[in-house]
Design a protein around this motif. Sequence first.
Motif, PDB file in Angstrom:
ATOM      1  N   LEU A   3      13.737   9.293  -6.603  1.00 55.64           N
ATOM      2  CA  LEU A   3      13.497   8.147  -5.728  1.00 55.64           C
ATOM      3  C   LEU A   3      12.875   8.625  -4.430  1.00 55.64           C
ATOM      4  O   LEU A   3      13.228   9.691  -3.922  1.00 55.64           O
ATOM      5  CB  LEU A   3      14.811   7.421  -5.418  1.00 55.64           C
ATOM      6  N   ARG A   4      11.961   7.823  -3.914  1.00 61.03           N
ATOM      7  CA  ARG A   4      11.370   8.099  -2.607  1.00 61.03           C
ATOM      8  C   ARG A   4      11.800   6.991  -1.651  1.00 61.03           C
ATOM      9  O   ARG A   4      11.592   5.812  -1.885  1.00 61.03           O
ATOM     10  CB  ARG A   4       9.845   8.129  -2.687  1.00 61.03           C
ATOM     11  N   LYS A   5      12.435   7.408  -0.588  1.00 63.32           N
ATOM     12  CA  LYS A   5      12.789   6.500   0.501  1.00 63.32           C
ATOM     13  C   LYS A   5      13.174   7.354   1.688  1.00 63.32           C
ATOM     14  O   LYS A   5      13.916   8.331   1.547  1.00 63.32           O
ATOM     15  CB  LYS A   5      13.956   5.587   0.129  1.00 63.32           C
ATOM     16  N   VAL A   6      12.686   7.001   2.842  1.00 64.93           N
ATOM     17  CA  VAL A   6      13.045   7.724   4.063  1.00 64.93           C
ATOM     18  C   VAL A   6      14.442   7.273   4.477  1.00 64.93           C
ATOM     19  O   VAL A   6      14.681   6.094   4.711  1.00 64.93           O
ATOM     20  CB  VAL A   6      12.025   7.453   5.186  1.00 64.93           C
ATOM     21  N   ILE A   7      15.343   8.258   4.532  1.00 69.52           N
ATOM     22  CA  ILE A   7      16.734   7.981   4.903  1.00 69.52           C
ATOM     23  C   ILE A   7      17.178   9.026   5.924  1.00 69.52           C
ATOM     24  O   ILE A   7      17.063  10.218   5.683  1.00 69.52           O
ATOM     25  CB  ILE A   7      17.666   8.025   3.677  1.00 69.52           C
ATOM     26  N   ARG A   8      17.660   8.546   7.052  1.00 68.72           N
ATOM     27  CA  ARG A   8      18.234   9.448   8.058  1.00 68.72           C
ATOM     28  C   ARG A   8      19.722   9.556   7.760  1.00 68.72           C
ATOM     29  O   ARG A   8      20.455   8.580   7.771  1.00 68.72           O
ATOM     30  CB  ARG A   8      18.022   8.924   9.472  1.00 68.72           C
ATOM     31  N   LYS A   9      20.151  10.774   7.487  1.00 65.13           N
ATOM     32  CA  LYS A   9      21.549  11.029   7.140  1.00 65.13           C
ATOM     33  C   LYS A   9      22.376  11.220   8.405  1.00 65.13           C
ATOM     34  O   LYS A   9      21.837  11.427   9.489  1.00 65.13           O
ATOM     35  CB  LYS A   9      21.647  12.270   6.247  1.00 65.13           C
ATOM     36  N   PRO A  10      23.701  11.154   8.287  1.00 68.78           N
ATOM     37  CA  PRO A  10      24.565  11.301   9.471  1.00 68.78           C
ATOM     38  C   PRO A  10      24.353  12.608  10.238  1.00 68.78           C
ATOM     39  O   PRO A  10      24.624  12.665  11.433  1.00 68.78           O
ATOM     40  CB  PRO A  10      25.982  11.242   8.880  1.00 68.78           C
ATOM     41  N   ASN A  11      23.836  13.641   9.565  1.00 68.69           N
ATOM     42  CA  ASN A  11      23.605  14.910  10.270  1.00 68.69           C
ATOM     43  C   ASN A  11      22.318  14.886  11.096  1.00 68.69           C
ATOM     44  O   ASN A  11      21.963  15.877  11.717  1.00 68.69           O
ATOM     45  CB  ASN A  11      23.601  16.082   9.289  1.00 68.69           C
ATOM     46  N   GLY A  12      21.598  13.748  11.078  1.00 68.51           N
ATOM     47  CA  GLY A  12      20.391  13.585  11.873  1.00 68.51           C
ATOM     48  C   GLY A  12      19.102  13.964  11.160  1.00 68.51           C
ATOM     49  O   GLY A  12      18.017  13.665  11.640  1.00 68.51           O
TER      50      GLY A  12
END
Length: 98
Positions: A3-12
């Motif tokens: 899957l392609r999607k820009v996701i900002r994780k909790p670690n930044g």
Amino acid sequence: MALRKVIRKPNGLVFNYHRIAMVKIDTNQQCTILVESYLNEEGRELEKAYAAGNIVGEITLPYTLCNYISTDYDANMNIRNAYEWLKIQPEYVGAEDI
């Protein structure tokens, strides 16, 4: 499949390539899905080339963030169904199949 999607994780960190690395079914109890998120698709390609023996010597493998997700038991769970399930989870809604 991935899957392609820009996701900002909790670690930044920002990840844009996500693949299911494992689907585990605990009969009559639960399903567990391991999602590996990469900074980009190139990181996954490097990892695959190294595993195939196409790169000789020591390399720095790409950074990945692994997330184990448990869901209700589904006797029909498989890799394709896991991707479809993942795409309806809030974090992955709108993800593009690649």
